[in-house]
Design a protein around this motif. Sequence first.
Motif, PDB file in Angstrom:
ATOM      1  N   ALA A 167      -3.422   2.778  22.572  1.00 57.42           N
ATOM      2  CA  ALA A 167      -3.312   4.216  22.872  1.00 57.42           C
ATOM      3  C   ALA A 167      -2.552   4.417  24.176  1.00 57.42           C
ATOM      4  O   ALA A 167      -2.641   3.604  25.090  1.00 57.42           O
TER       5      ALA A 167
ATOM      6  N   HIS B 203       6.050   0.303   8.449  1.00 54.66           N
ATOM      7  CA  HIS B 203       4.954  -0.543   7.940  1.00 54.66           C
ATOM      8  C   HIS B 203       5.506  -1.719   7.136  1.00 54.66           C
ATOM      9  O   HIS B 203       5.074  -2.859   7.303  1.00 54.66           O
TER      10      HIS B 203
ATOM     11  N   PHE C  58       6.984   4.615   6.372  1.00 55.43           N
ATOM     12  CA  PHE C  58       6.899   3.637   5.289  1.00 55.43           C
ATOM     13  C   PHE C  58       7.717   2.400   5.658  1.00 55.43           C
ATOM     14  O   PHE C  58       7.266   1.262   5.544  1.00 55.43           O
TER      15      PHE C  58
ATOM     16  N   ASP D 180      -1.243  -2.539  12.074  1.00 54.12           N
ATOM     17  CA  ASP D 180      -2.622  -2.094  12.302  1.00 54.12           C
ATOM     18  C   ASP D 180      -3.670  -2.849  11.493  1.00 54.12           C
ATOM     19  O   ASP D 180      -4.817  -2.434  11.434  1.00 54.12           O
TER      20      ASP D 180
ATOM     21  N   ASN E 261       0.834  -1.193   0.000  1.00 48.60           N
ATOM     22  CA  ASN E 261       0.000   0.000   0.000  1.00 48.60           C
ATOM     23  C   ASN E 261       0.879   1.257   0.000  1.00 48.60           C
ATOM     24  O   ASN E 261       2.081   1.183   0.224  1.00 48.60           O
ATOM     25  N   GLU E 262       0.262   2.404  -0.210  1.00 52.17           N
ATOM     26  CA  GLU E 262       1.012   3.663  -0.301  1.00 52.17           C
ATOM     27  C   GLU E 262       1.870   3.955   0.923  1.00 52.17           C
ATOM     28  O   GLU E 262       2.912   4.583   0.829  1.00 52.17           O
ATOM     29  N   ASP E 263       1.417   3.508   2.093  1.00 51.46           N
ATOM     30  CA  ASP E 263       2.137   3.822   3.328  1.00 51.46           C
ATOM     31  C   ASP E 263       3.162   2.753   3.713  1.00 51.46           C
ATOM     32  O   ASP E 263       3.738   2.815   4.799  1.00 51.46           O
ATOM     33  N   GLY E 264       3.389   1.775   2.839  1.00 50.45           N
ATOM     34  CA  GLY E 264       4.414   0.765   3.112  1.00 50.45           C
ATOM     35  C   GLY E 264       3.862  -0.549   3.627  1.00 50.45           C
ATOM     36  O   GLY E 264       4.585  -1.545   3.686  1.00 50.45           O
ATOM     37  N   PHE E 265       2.591  -0.557   4.010  1.00 51.14           N
ATOM     38  CA  PHE E 265       1.922  -1.763   4.529  1.00 51.14           C
ATOM     39  C   PHE E 265       1.874  -2.839   3.442  1.00 51.14           C
ATOM     40  O   PHE E 265       1.375  -2.592   2.348  1.00 51.14           O
TER      41      PHE E 265
ATOM     42  N   TYR F  38      -2.368   5.633  27.341  1.00 47.50           N
ATOM     43  CA  TYR F  38      -3.067   6.155  28.514  1.00 47.50           C
ATOM     44  C   TYR F  38      -2.083   6.357  29.666  1.00 47.50           C
ATOM     45  O   TYR F  38      -1.074   5.647  29.762  1.00 47.50           O
TER      46      TYR F  38
ATOM     47  N   ILE G 236      -9.489  -7.960   7.279  1.00 56.04           N
ATOM     48  CA  ILE G 236     -10.796  -7.400   7.640  1.00 56.04           C
ATOM     49  C   ILE G 236     -10.730  -5.874   7.540  1.00 56.04           C
ATOM     50  O   ILE G 236     -11.503  -5.232   6.864  1.00 56.04           O
ATOM     51  N   ASN G 237      -9.767  -5.289   8.240  1.00 50.82           N
ATOM     52  CA  ASN G 237      -9.700  -3.834   8.321  1.00 50.82           C
ATOM     53  C   ASN G 237      -8.349  -3.405   8.885  1.00 50.82           C
ATOM     54  O   ASN G 237      -7.661  -4.200   9.535  1.00 50.82           O
ATOM     55  N   ARG G 238      -8.002  -2.160   8.613  1.00 49.85           N
ATOM     56  CA  ARG G 238      -6.853  -1.528   9.269  1.00 49.85           C
ATOM     57  C   ARG G 238      -7.371  -0.376  10.128  1.00 49.85           C
ATOM     58  O   ARG G 238      -8.400   0.220   9.823  1.00 49.85           O
ATOM     59  N   PHE G 239      -6.649  -0.071  11.194  1.00 45.87           N
ATOM     60  CA  PHE G 239      -7.063   1.012  12.074  1.00 45.87           C
ATOM     61  C   PHE G 239      -5.953   2.038  12.180  1.00 45.87           C
ATOM     62  O   PHE G 239      -4.774   1.687  12.115  1.00 45.87           O
ATOM     63  N   LYS G 240      -6.333   3.287  12.379  1.00 42.24           N
ATOM     64  CA  LYS G 240      -5.321   4.333  12.526  1.00 42.24           C
ATOM     65  C   LYS G 240      -4.619   4.197  13.868  1.00 42.24           C
ATOM     66  O   LYS G 240      -5.098   3.508  14.773  1.00 42.24           O
ATOM     67  N   TYR G 241      -3.489   4.858  13.999  1.00 41.54           N
ATOM     68  CA  TYR G 241      -2.708   4.878  15.229  1.00 41.54           C
ATOM     69  C   TYR G 241      -3.616   5.325  16.384  1.00 41.54           C
ATOM     70  O   TYR G 241      -4.275   6.365  16.302  1.00 41.54           O
ATOM     71  N   ALA G 242      -3.686   4.516  17.433  1.00 37.43           N
ATOM     72  CA  ALA G 242      -4.651   4.774  18.508  1.00 37.43           C
ATOM     73  C   ALA G 242      -4.159   5.850  19.471  1.00 37.43           C
ATOM     74  O   ALA G 242      -2.994   5.868  19.852  1.00 37.43           O
ATOM     75  N   ARG G 243      -5.059   6.762  19.828  1.00 34.98           N
ATOM     76  CA  ARG G 243      -4.759   7.801  20.822  1.00 34.98           C
ATOM     77  C   ARG G 243      -5.852   7.784  21.896  1.00 34.98           C
ATOM     78  O   ARG G 243      -6.998   7.434  21.605  1.00 34.98           O
ATOM     79  N   PRO G 244      -5.493   8.204  23.115  1.00 32.12           N
ATOM     80  CA  PRO G 244      -6.458   8.113  24.220  1.00 32.12           C
ATOM     81  C   PRO G 244      -7.774   8.834  23.963  1.00 32.12           C
ATOM     82  O   PRO G 244      -8.822   8.391  24.412  1.00 32.12           O
TER      83      PRO G 244
ATOM     84  N   TYR H 263      -6.019  -6.214  10.798  1.00 30.26           N
ATOM     85  CA  TYR H 263      -6.604  -7.387  11.467  1.00 30.26           C
ATOM     86  C   TYR H 263      -7.255  -8.253  10.396  1.00 30.26           C
ATOM     87  O   TYR H 263      -7.941  -7.737   9.511  1.00 30.26           O
TER      88      TYR H 263
ATOM     89  N   ASP I 201      -9.420   9.201  21.193  1.00 31.49           N
ATOM     90  CA  ASP I 201     -10.260   8.682  20.103  1.00 31.49           C
ATOM     91  C   ASP I 201     -11.605   8.237  20.667  1.00 31.49           C
ATOM     92  O   ASP I 201     -11.695   7.768  21.795  1.00 31.49           O
TER      93      ASP I 201
END
Lengths: 195, 195
Positions: free
Chosen positions: B90, B8, B5, B176, A157-161, B92, A184-192, B178, A194
């Motif tokens: 995240a 990932h 990049f 990131d 993918n564009e971001d290196g994944f 915390y 299934i899905n990718r998730f963004k970098y998690a922050r408290p 799943y 969110d």
Amino acid sequence: MDSRFRAHLVNSCTGYKSANLIATKSENGIENVAVFSSITHLGSHPPLIGFVLRPTTVPRNTYENLKQSGKFTINHIQENMIEDAHHTSAKYPKDVSEFDNTSLTPVYRDKFQAPFVAESTIQIACSYVNEYDIKENGCIFIIGAIESIYLLDDFINEDGFVQLDKAASVSINGLDGYASVSLINRFKYARPNDE
Amino acid sequence: MDSRFRAHLVNSCTGYKSANLIATKSENGIENVAVFSSITHLGSHPPLIGFVLRPTTVPRNTYENLKQSGKFTINHIQENMIEDAHHTSAKYPKDVSEFDNTSLTPVYRDKFQAPFVAESTIQIACSYVNEYDIKENGCIFIIGAIESIYLLDDFINEDGFVQLDKAASVSINGLDGYASVSLINRFKYARPNDE
């Protein structure tokens, strides 16, 4: 608890594992390839991987070769090669190459000393870095450095994944189970903060 | 190559990883839960697992708690909890429990000190055994011993093999992603004279 029952239970209870073939070449020119399910990412700066060598099991040829030559390759297992990949775990004598007893094909790239598995859609050239003796059970934790990665641009993918289902890579369940995987899905970098 | 990049790329190129939540409790009674993708089987006699702790990233609370208490739990991530599981990464503050900021629920079993994740279909009680400093990049390789495994009998085949797709466990792709998994086939113990 029966010894085989326990081996299957403990080996499968920690979850899915990576499915790779490690290929090496001995100083006598004998090529070796063996299935490994413990290869994992260790860090990206520098790009390091780690894997576990069991004290008493098959791939001691792998260990001897990678210590002698300092080089090995990691090759993803795809669905169409699981039977041959699993068969590399058979205990062949040291002077017999698993490549001659399966439909897997060795291929050389860019003068790298160790062979790659031609059928693999993701191939990684690695050098031996270090090892740690796990005194609790006699395993060795091997550290390797990634030198090159060979794969199709379409998998990245564009971001290196690297989207592994595009490469048809499988996963290993326990000692002898091979499984197909789809993202299934990718998730963004998690922050408290969110939602 | 751009730093993100490269992170990932290297993190996803070694193949699929296990998807688990490690849960602990601090000496002040604060529960902690964090996603880990590096847990792997290390041996079955004794039943040992290993996982990697990154030097600079989130789950340092996990490390402090498991060193203090000597106990932690491993809990499989299923498809219906991937968003909450990912959110545990995240950062915390130490006095905030990820359980209070996700829909994950702590549950206690058999007087074991660390909480389990109630939603997980496979839960494992572990004790801290040892750690190895990976001097190449500052990671720590933690060794744990399995004390108990909680799962439905339906997940276990006659020979002890835990068929992970029956438990709906997922796998992690890179940092990131799943992924859902389904068993293709199992193979018998490989011997050189097999066809």
